[in-house]
Design a protein around this motif. Structure first.
Motif, PDB file in Angstrom:
ATOM      1  N   ARG A  79       0.651  -0.986   0.021  1.00  0.00           N
ATOM      2  CA  ARG A  79      -0.176   0.208   0.107  1.00  0.00           C
ATOM      3  C   ARG A  79       1.031   1.659  -0.009  1.00  0.00           C
ATOM      4  NH1 ARG A  79      -4.983  -0.899   4.617  1.00  0.00           N
ATOM      5  NH2 ARG A  79      -5.999  -2.724   2.946  1.00  0.00           N
ATOM      6  N   GLN A  80       2.123   1.585   1.086  1.00  0.00           N
ATOM      7  CA  GLN A  80       2.509   2.281   1.009  1.00  0.00           C
ATOM      8  C   GLN A  80       3.454   2.926  -0.336  1.00  0.00           C
ATOM      9  OE1 GLN A  80       3.069   4.302   3.753  1.00  0.00           O
ATOM     10  NE2 GLN A  80       4.112   5.610   2.543  1.00  0.00           N
ATOM     11  N   ARG A  81       4.118   1.538  -1.097  1.00  0.00           N
ATOM     12  CA  ARG A  81       4.873   2.315  -2.389  1.00  0.00           C
ATOM     13  C   ARG A  81       3.631   2.366  -3.772  1.00  0.00           C
ATOM     14  NH1 ARG A  81       5.682   0.277  -7.514  1.00  0.00           N
ATOM     15  NH2 ARG A  81       3.980  -1.088  -7.269  1.00  0.00           N
ATOM     16  N   GLU A 104       3.341   6.242  -2.224  1.00  0.00           N
ATOM     17  CA  GLU A 104       4.304   7.334  -3.190  1.00  0.00           C
ATOM     18  C   GLU A 104       4.660   6.564  -4.373  1.00  0.00           C
ATOM     19  OE1 GLU A 104       7.536   4.622  -0.886  1.00  0.00           O
ATOM     20  OE2 GLU A 104       6.466   5.927   1.063  1.00  0.00           O
ATOM     21  N   LEU A 113      -5.023   6.508   3.208  1.00  0.00           N
ATOM     22  CA  LEU A 113      -3.771   6.338   2.650  1.00  0.00           C
ATOM     23  C   LEU A 113      -4.280   7.853   1.182  1.00  0.00           C
ATOM     24  CD1 LEU A 113      -3.517   2.610   0.615  1.00  0.00           C
ATOM     25  CD2 LEU A 113      -2.264   3.791   2.630  1.00  0.00           C
ATOM     26  N   GLU A 149      -2.444  10.424   3.461  1.00  0.00           N
ATOM     27  CA  GLU A 149      -1.514  10.467   2.471  1.00  0.00           C
ATOM     28  C   GLU A 149      -0.914  11.465   0.762  1.00  0.00           C
ATOM     29  OE1 GLU A 149       2.324   8.146   2.991  1.00  0.00           O
ATOM     30  OE2 GLU A 149       0.697   7.064   3.571  1.00  0.00           O
TER      31      GLU A 149
END
Length: 325
Positions: free
Chosen positions: A76-78, A81, A97, A100
């Motif tokens: 998810r974080q990738r 970003e 998400l 962010e």
């Protein structure tokens, strides 16, 4: 022929009066941002997970939610970003998400599209843990540059309603701008209703409570057209030129419908007609429409329904909390 001329002149008057919301400059028809969001091509080409990513243009919010539900935290974080413009506007994606991904645009921004005049949705309160969720749908001349007006209304409603209520200021459609026929036709409202329906589907897919819609001025036209396609528990319209429906039954919704109109609101001078696409139909505060009419005698003008201390804001907060039936 005389009747035709009377109806036509009334329809033209509708266009001029509704156009009066803008104040000064005239404007030709405006268009909503078209085509995929910037970054969509790179998103669709990303094969790093060994499977296709959901197409932002065709995947349902439920499909999006299921996709993110199957990812690890690192995955998810990738995606946030690498593809912030997509994740930040993907209805059904987890709230944290989207925050962010949209962080450069502001605090607790749930959607942001900088193209054209800009589209934005911002949250006041703790959306992820809220017992109640409200969405404010604004009227004409609201975009990124004038969004502070809608954001302030959201802040005032959330403060009045309390900590267990989150309020979303949703400038997520292209509103009419300037003086022109856009205010008196349903063209932009139709596009806005589709976007609002998808947005509320996204809230549902994210596991959030059924929202209450607060729809101001031309925003009530959007809500009228979207009513059948949202899971809203309540729809509240104020300063409405009409909802493009003859009555509550024609809205085809299970939501409770509420309406407010101040005697000092210029919208009272707008003829409630629907002729050759001009005008938005019946007055939601009329007895025959069937909405529950809220007191608004202390509201001083068209843009003051959310003003602290007014009877309307007090009633809005009670509806948002589920305390007014």
């Amino acid at each position: 022929m005389r009747r035709f001329r009377k109806i036509l002149s009334t329809a033209v008057l509708t266009a001029l009066l509704v156009g009066g919301t803008a104040g000064g400059a005239s404007a030709s028809s405006v268009s909503a941002p078209g085509g995929p969001l910037p970054g969509t091509a790179a998103w669709l080409a990303d094969d790093s997970l060994g499977r296709e990513l959901p197409d932002p243009g065709t995947a349902s919010p439920a499909d999006v939610a299921a996709f993110f539900g199957g990812l690890t935290g690192a995955q998810r974080q990738r995606l946030v970003e690498e593809h912030p413009a997509v994740v930040g506007n993907l209805d059904g994606a987890p709230v944290e998400l989207r925050y962010e991904a949209n962080a450069p645009a502001g605090d607790q921004v749930l959607a942001y599209d900088p193209r054209g005049r800009g589209l934005i949705a911002q949250v006041v309160g703790d959306l992820e843990n809220a017992a109640h969720v409200s969405v404010i749908v604004p009227g004409s001349d609201i975009d990124v540059s004038t969004f502070d007006r809608t954001a302030q209304r959201a802040a005032d409603l959330q403060e009045e309603a309390g900590d267990d209520t989150a309020v979303i200021a949703w400038a997520g459609y292209t509103t009419p701008s300037g003086i022109g026929l856009d205010q008196a036709t349903g063209r932009l409202a139709e596009a806005g209703a589709e976007r609002l329906g998808r947005f509320t589907d996204g809230l549902d897919a994210a596991g959030l409570p059924d929202p209450t819609l607060f729809c101001h001025s031309y925003g009530s036209v959007v809500c009228g057209l979207a009513a059948a396609d949202t899971d809203a528990g309540d729809i509240v319209v104020m300063g409405s030129p009409g909802m493009r429906a003859d009555n509550v039954t024609a809205l085809d919704t299970d939501a409770r419908v509420w309406a407010a109109k101040s005697p000092d609101d210029w919208i009272g001078r707008v003829p409630h007609v629907d002729f050759l696409g001009l005008g938005h139909g019946a007055d939601p505060t009329s007895p025959d429409f069937g909405a529950t009419v809220l007191p608004a005698d202390d509201v001083p003008e068209h843009d003051a329904y959310f003003t602290p201390g007014t009877s309307t804001l007090t009633a809005f907060a009670a509806i948002a909390e589920g305390d007014l039936r």
